[in-house]
Design a protein around this motif. Structure first.
Motif, short mmCIF file in Angstrom:
data_model
loop_
_atom_site.label_atom_id
_atom_site.label_comp_id
_atom_site.label_asym_id
_atom_site.label_seq_id
_atom_site.Cartn_x
_atom_site.Cartn_y
_atom_site.Cartn_z
N PHE A 78 0.84 -1.20 0.00
CA PHE A 78 0.00 0.00 0.00
C PHE A 78 0.88 1.25 0.00
O PHE A 78 2.06 1.19 0.34
N TYR A 79 0.26 2.36 -0.38
CA TYR A 79 0.99 3.63 -0.33
C TYR A 79 0.81 4.22 1.05
O TYR A 79 -0.31 4.42 1.51
N ASN A 80 1.92 4.49 1.72
CA ASN A 80 1.89 5.06 3.07
C ASN A 80 2.10 6.57 2.93
O ASN A 80 3.20 7.03 2.60
N GLU A 81 1.06 7.30 3.17
CA GLU A 81 1.09 8.76 3.02
C GLU A 81 2.08 9.41 3.99
O GLU A 81 2.74 10.39 3.65
N ARG A 82 2.18 8.86 5.16
CA ARG A 82 3.06 9.44 6.18
C ARG A 82 4.53 9.42 5.74
O ARG A 82 5.25 10.38 5.92
N ARG A 128 10.24 -0.47 2.03
CA ARG A 128 9.69 0.59 1.19
C ARG A 128 10.27 0.55 -0.21
O ARG A 128 11.40 0.09 -0.43
N ALA A 129 9.49 1.09 -1.16
CA ALA A 129 9.95 1.24 -2.54
C ALA A 129 9.29 2.47 -3.15
O ALA A 129 8.33 3.02 -2.60
N GLU A 130 9.78 2.88 -4.32
CA GLU A 130 9.24 4.07 -4.98
C GLU A 130 7.94 3.80 -5.72
O GLU A 130 7.11 4.68 -5.86
N THR A 131 7.78 2.57 -6.23
CA THR A 131 6.56 2.26 -6.99
C THR A 131 5.86 1.05 -6.37
O THR A 131 6.47 0.26 -5.63
N GLU A 132 4.60 0.89 -6.73
CA GLU A 132 3.82 -0.24 -6.23
C GLU A 132 4.41 -1.56 -6.71
O GLU A 132 4.53 -2.52 -5.94
N SER A 133 4.81 -1.64 -7.99
CA SER A 133 5.36 -2.90 -8.51
C SER A 133 6.70 -3.24 -7.86
O SER A 133 6.98 -4.41 -7.58
N TRP A 147 5.73 3.57 -1.22
CA TRP A 147 5.00 2.31 -1.28
C TRP A 147 5.65 1.37 -0.26
O TRP A 147 6.87 1.33 -0.13
N VAL A 148 4.83 0.65 0.47
CA VAL A 148 5.32 -0.21 1.54
C VAL A 148 4.77 -1.63 1.35
O VAL A 148 3.58 -1.81 1.03
N LYS A 149 5.64 -2.59 1.55
CA LYS A 149 5.21 -3.99 1.59
C LYS A 149 5.35 -4.44 3.03
O LYS A 149 6.41 -4.30 3.64
N VAL A 150 4.25 -4.97 3.58
CA VAL A 150 4.22 -5.47 4.95
C VAL A 150 3.93 -6.96 4.91
O VAL A 150 3.00 -7.40 4.24
N VAL A 151 4.75 -7.72 5.62
CA VAL A 151 4.55 -9.16 5.75
C VAL A 151 4.29 -9.43 7.23
O VAL A 151 5.00 -8.90 8.10
N SER A 152 3.26 -10.23 7.52
CA SER A 152 2.89 -10.52 8.90
C SER A 152 2.89 -12.02 9.15
O SER A 152 2.54 -12.80 8.26
#
Length: 172
Positions: free
Chosen positions: A47-51, A93-98, A55-60
């Motif tokens: 998802f894109y984290n506005e704060r 984090r990354a710059e783009t969703e992909s 773009w952030v990938k979270v694994v739980s």
């Protein structure tokens, strides 16, 4: 004489058990909503984290949930309960969703463990959420343990609908 004593003990135990059954039965839907909300979370989200403007990938890891309901000596709150949820997550984090979707995020390597303990009281015939505590711990690498925890209060705002699955754990 012994037979009367045993019968009286069984009767008292049955009455005490009946007194607990109502509040415990009333607590079960709260517990089920909470459990369902955490179990239905995707274990991998992008998802894109506005704060942080990225773009952030979270694994739980699957959440662990425990609870307890107890009788108290209080006339105002004759029962108390808690639900404790332990979540372990890692993110990158990354710059783009992909790019974020392609990231390899390893919980064993670097993670954060969140423990939420939600407190309840049974008052005037219903369960009330009274708050609780949260604890966050960070692990920098697979070779280290979790650092000193940061402890914070869980107040009414902590259970707002935009706060994620924890909102489902609040008493109605």
């Amino acid at each position: 004489m012994l037979i009367r004593s045993i019968a009286a003990t069984v009767t008292v135990a049955a009455v005490a058990g009946a007194a607990v059954a109502g509040p415990l039965d009333d607590f079960k839907p709260i517990l089920q909503r909470c459990k369902t909300a955490f179990e239905s979370q995707s274990l991998e989200r992008v998802f894109y984290n506005e704060r942080v403007k990225a773009w952030v990938k979270v694994v739980s890891a699957p959440s662990e949930l425990s609870y307890d309901v107890r009788k108290t000596d209080s006339l105002v709150s004759p029962f108390s309960a808690f639900v404790q949820i332990i979540e372990v997550t890692a993110n990158s984090r990354a710059e783009t969703e992909s790019e974020a979707g392609a990231l390899k995020v390893d919980i064993a390597e670097r993670s954060t463990r969140f423990t939420s303990r939600i407190e309840y009281r049974f008052q005037e015939g219903k369960w009330v959420t009274t708050g609780g505590t949260g604890k966050g711990e960070f692990k920098a690498s697979a070779n280290t343990g979790y650092d000193k925890p940061t402890i914070f209060p869980l107040d009414k705002d902590s259970f707002a609908p935009n706060r994620g699955p924890i909102a489902a754990c609040s008493a109605p």
